[in-house]
Design an enzyme around this catalytic site. Structure first.
Site, PDB file in Angstrom:
ATOM      1  N   PRO A 100       0.682  -1.325  -0.067  1.00  0.00           N
ATOM      2  CA  PRO A 100       0.102   0.085  -0.019  1.00  0.00           C
ATOM      3  C   PRO A 100       0.866   1.311   0.057  1.00  0.00           C
ATOM      4  O   PRO A 100       1.799   1.353   0.377  1.00  0.00           O
ATOM      5  CB  PRO A 100      -0.748  -0.159   1.202  1.00  0.00           C
ATOM      6  CG  PRO A 100      -0.152  -0.998   2.139  1.00  0.00           C
ATOM      7  CD  PRO A 100       0.699  -1.918   1.503  1.00  0.00           C
ATOM      8  N   GLY A 104       4.104   3.619   5.159  1.00  0.00           N
ATOM      9  CA  GLY A 104       5.282   3.325   6.130  1.00  0.00           C
ATOM     10  C   GLY A 104       5.822   2.046   5.618  1.00  0.00           C
ATOM     11  O   GLY A 104       6.744   1.470   6.479  1.00  0.00           O
ATOM     12  N   LEU A 105       5.504   1.574   4.444  1.00  0.00           N
ATOM     13  CA  LEU A 105       6.029   0.182   4.020  1.00  0.00           C
ATOM     14  C   LEU A 105       7.423   0.468   2.851  1.00  0.00           C
ATOM     15  O   LEU A 105       7.514  -0.795   2.398  1.00  0.00           O
ATOM     16  CB  LEU A 105       5.135  -0.954   3.736  1.00  0.00           C
ATOM     17  CG  LEU A 105       4.375  -1.257   4.897  1.00  0.00           C
ATOM     18  CD1 LEU A 105       3.171  -2.177   4.612  1.00  0.00           C
ATOM     19  CD2 LEU A 105       4.941  -1.837   6.196  1.00  0.00           C
ATOM     20  N   GLY A 106       7.644   1.660   2.539  1.00  0.00           N
ATOM     21  CA  GLY A 106       8.564   1.858   1.425  1.00  0.00           C
ATOM     22  C   GLY A 106       7.805   1.603   0.159  1.00  0.00           C
ATOM     23  O   GLY A 106       8.929   1.117  -0.817  1.00  0.00           O
ATOM     24  N   SER A 107       6.540   1.786  -0.127  1.00  0.00           N
ATOM     25  CA  SER A 107       6.280   1.384  -1.523  1.00  0.00           C
ATOM     26  C   SER A 107       7.196   2.238  -2.540  1.00  0.00           C
ATOM     27  O   SER A 107       7.436   1.658  -3.731  1.00  0.00           O
ATOM     28  CB  SER A 107       4.747   1.740  -1.776  1.00  0.00           C
ATOM     29  OG  SER A 107       4.447   2.979  -1.616  1.00  0.00           O
ATOM     30  N   ALA A 109      10.278   3.280  -2.439  1.00  0.00           N
ATOM     31  CA  ALA A 109      11.438   2.749  -2.843  1.00  0.00           C
ATOM     32  C   ALA A 109      11.565   1.401  -3.713  1.00  0.00           C
ATOM     33  O   ALA A 109      12.117   1.121  -4.633  1.00  0.00           O
ATOM     34  CB  ALA A 109      12.361   2.570  -1.616  1.00  0.00           C
ATOM     35  N   ALA A 110      10.388   0.699  -3.164  1.00  0.00           N
ATOM     36  CA  ALA A 110      10.156  -0.699  -3.748  1.00  0.00           C
ATOM     37  C   ALA A 110       9.758  -0.751  -5.270  1.00  0.00           C
ATOM     38  O   ALA A 110      10.437  -1.299  -6.172  1.00  0.00           O
ATOM     39  CB  ALA A 110       9.047  -1.480  -3.097  1.00  0.00           C
ATOM     40  N   ASP A 151      14.943   3.667   3.635  1.00  0.00           N
ATOM     41  CA  ASP A 151      14.353   2.877   2.859  1.00  0.00           C
ATOM     42  C   ASP A 151      14.913   2.322   1.530  1.00  0.00           C
ATOM     43  O   ASP A 151      14.687   1.086   1.592  1.00  0.00           O
ATOM     44  CB  ASP A 151      13.040   3.924   2.288  1.00  0.00           C
ATOM     45  CG  ASP A 151      11.866   4.001   3.433  1.00  0.00           C
ATOM     46  OD1 ASP A 151      12.163   3.824   4.582  1.00  0.00           O
ATOM     47  OD2 ASP A 151      10.748   4.363   3.104  1.00  0.00           O
TER      48      ASP A 151
HETATM   49  O1  PMV Z   1       8.724   5.816   4.187  1.00  0.00           O
HETATM   50  P1  PMV Z   1       8.391   5.652   5.622  1.00  0.00           P
HETATM   51  O2  PMV Z   1       7.080   6.316   5.971  1.00  0.00           O
HETATM   52  O3  PMV Z   1       8.496   4.313   6.167  1.00  0.00           O
HETATM   53  O4  PMV Z   1       9.428   6.759   6.499  1.00  0.00           O
HETATM   54  C1  PMV Z   1      10.713   6.447   6.359  1.00  0.00           C
HETATM   55  C2  PMV Z   1      11.539   6.787   7.872  1.00  0.00           C
HETATM   56  C3  PMV Z   1      11.776   8.046   8.236  1.00  0.00           C
HETATM   57  O5  PMV Z   1      12.444   8.132   9.208  1.00  0.00           O
HETATM   58  C4  PMV Z   1      10.370   8.700   8.833  1.00  0.00           C
HETATM   59  C5  PMV Z   1      12.004   9.138   7.038  1.00  0.00           C
HETATM   60  C6  PMV Z   1      13.455   8.903   6.435  1.00  0.00           C
HETATM   61  O6  PMV Z   1      13.753   9.227   5.579  1.00  0.00           O
HETATM   62  O7  PMV Z   1      14.019   8.215   7.259  1.00  0.00           O
END
Ligand code: PMV
Length: 316
Positions: A100, A104-107, A109-110, A151
Site C-alpha cells: 500500500p 510506512g512500508l516503503g512502496s 523505494a520498492a 528505505d
Molecule cells: O517511508 P516511511 O514512511 O517508512 O518513513 C521512512 C522513515 C523516516 O525516518 C520517517 C524518514 C526517513 O527518511 O528516514
C-alpha cells in the site's frame, strides 16, 4: 516474438529509530519479503518506453531528456538508461504492487527498485545493488524531500540492517527468531508531512526535540544489543519506549495508538508505529504461539490489513 523480463523488490518495516535517523541517529530496518512490487517488461513495436502502473491508475511515457523528470517512475527509468548510456527502448513495463502507498512500508523505494531491475534486464544489463541504491535514493528525494536513505537501502539490499545516514551499512545476522505482526490503520499519511513537522519541532524547540531524537538513537542501539542476545522481553520493552518517544515527536495518531494498545493487551511483547507515522502501519513483537491471537485482536480492533513476518534464525 514478444520477450518478457521481470524484476521485483520487497516492502520494509522500521523496527527502531524512524525520524531520529533523519538527524544522524542509528535505526534498524527489515525487509518484508511477503509483500512485493513486481515489474514485467514486454518488447513492443510502439517505439516508446511506456510504464503501465495499474495500481496507481496511471500510464507514463518515458523520454530521455537532459533534465530528469520529476515523476518518480519516469525518473528511475531515465537514471537507468543514463547509467548504461542506453537509448530509450521500445518496451511496455507493467508494474504490480502488493505494497500500500503512503503506509510506512516503503512502496516508493520498492517501485523504483523493481522498475530499475526490470528495465536494466530488458536492455541486456545487470544493475548491481551498489549502483542501484543511490539511484533509488535520488527518487526518494521526490517522495520525501530529505530522506535519510534507510528505505532505499533496506529495500535494495533486502537485508536486516543497522543504518546510520552517510555511513556504510551494517548487515545484521540474528541467531534468534523474532515474530512480528504488522497492522495497517488504513490511513494514508505522506512521510514528507510528518518529517516536515518534526523538522519544525526541531527548529522551534531544538533542545527538547534534540534530546528526544538522541533518546530514540539510544533505544535503537540498545535494541540491537537485545536482538543479538535473544532477549525478546527487552526488545519488546524498547519498542514500547520507542513508540512513546515517537508520540512526543507528534508523529503517532489515535488510530496507531489504539492498535499499539490493542496488541499489547492481546499479549504482544511490545508495539510501536513503523515508518513516517500519523497513519500507515504499526508493528508488534509477539511470541510465536501468540501470532494468531494478536492478529485476531488487531483485526477486531479495526486494523485494515494484518500480516505477520519473522526475522532471525528459526529452527525449521
Ligand atoms: O517511508 P516511511 O514512511 O517508512 O518513513 C521512512 C522513515 C523516516 O525516518 C520517517 C524518514 C526517513 O527518511 O528516514
Amino acid at each position: 516474438m514478444v520477450k518478457k523480463y521481470t524484476g521485483n523488490a520487497p516492502a520494509k518495516i522500521i523496527l527502531f529509530g524512524e525520524h531520529a535517523v533523519v538527524y544522524g541517529q542509528p535505526a534498524i530496518a527489515a525487509p518484508v519479503g511477503s509483500l512485493r512490487v513486481s515489474a514485467t517488461a514486454d518488447t513492443s513495436t510502439s517505439g516508446y518506453l511506456t510504464i503501465f502502473a495499474r495500481d496507481l491508475g496511471r500510464t507514463y511515457k518515458v523520454k530521455q531528456t537532459k533534465t530528469l523528470s520529476r515523476e518518480p517512475l519516469e525518473m528511475i527509468c531515465q537514471l537507468i538508461l543514463r547509467h548504461f548510456d542506453a537509448p530509450v527502448p521500445s518496451l511496455d513495463l507493467h508494474l504490480v504492487s502488493q505494497i500500500p502507498i503512503a503506509s510506512g512500508l516503503g512502496s516508493g523505494a520498492a517501485i523504483s527498485a523493481a522498475l530499475a531491475r526490470t528495465l536494466a534486464t530488458a536492455i541486456g544489463e545487470d544493475i548491481t545493488n551498489d549502483d542501484l541504491n543511490p539511484m533509488v535514493y535520488e527518487v526518494e528525494k521526490i517522495h520525501h524531500g530529505t530522506p535519510s536513505g534507510i528505505d532505499n537501502t533496506v529495500i535494495v539490499y533486502e537485508q536486516l540492517i543497522r543504518y546510520v545516514k552517510d555511513q556504510s551499512i551494517q548487515r545484521i545476522t540474528l541467531n534468534h527468531p523474532y515474530h512480528f505482526v504488522i497492522a495497517d490503520t488504513g490511513i494514508h499519511a505522506p512521510t514528507y508531512l510528518s518529517v516536515g513537522d518534526v523538522r519544525k519541532l526541531m527548529e522551534q524547540k531544538s533542545v527538547e526535540t534534540g534530546e528526544v531524537v538522541e533518546k530514540i538513537g539510544c533505544v535503537a542501539e540498545n535494541a540491537l544489543t537485545a536482538l543479538l542476545s535473544g532477549d525478546s522481553t527487552e526488545v519488546g520493552a524498547l519498542m514500547n519506549e520507542n513508540h512513546k518517544l515517537l508520540k512526543t515527536l507528534t508523529v503517532s495518531s489515535n488510530e496507531l495508538d489504539h492498535l499499539v494498545n490493542a496488541a499489547i493487551k492481546a499479549g504482544a511483547l511490545g508495539a510501536k508505529l513503523s515508518g513516517g507515522g500519523r497513519g500507515g502501519n504499526m508493528i508488534a513483537l509477539v511470541d510465536e504461539e501468540n501470532i494468531k491471537t494478536v492478529k485476531e485482536a488487531l483485526t477486531a480492533e479495526g486494523a485494515y490489513r494484518v500480516l505477520d513476518m519473522s526475522i532471525g534464525k528459526t529452527d525449521s
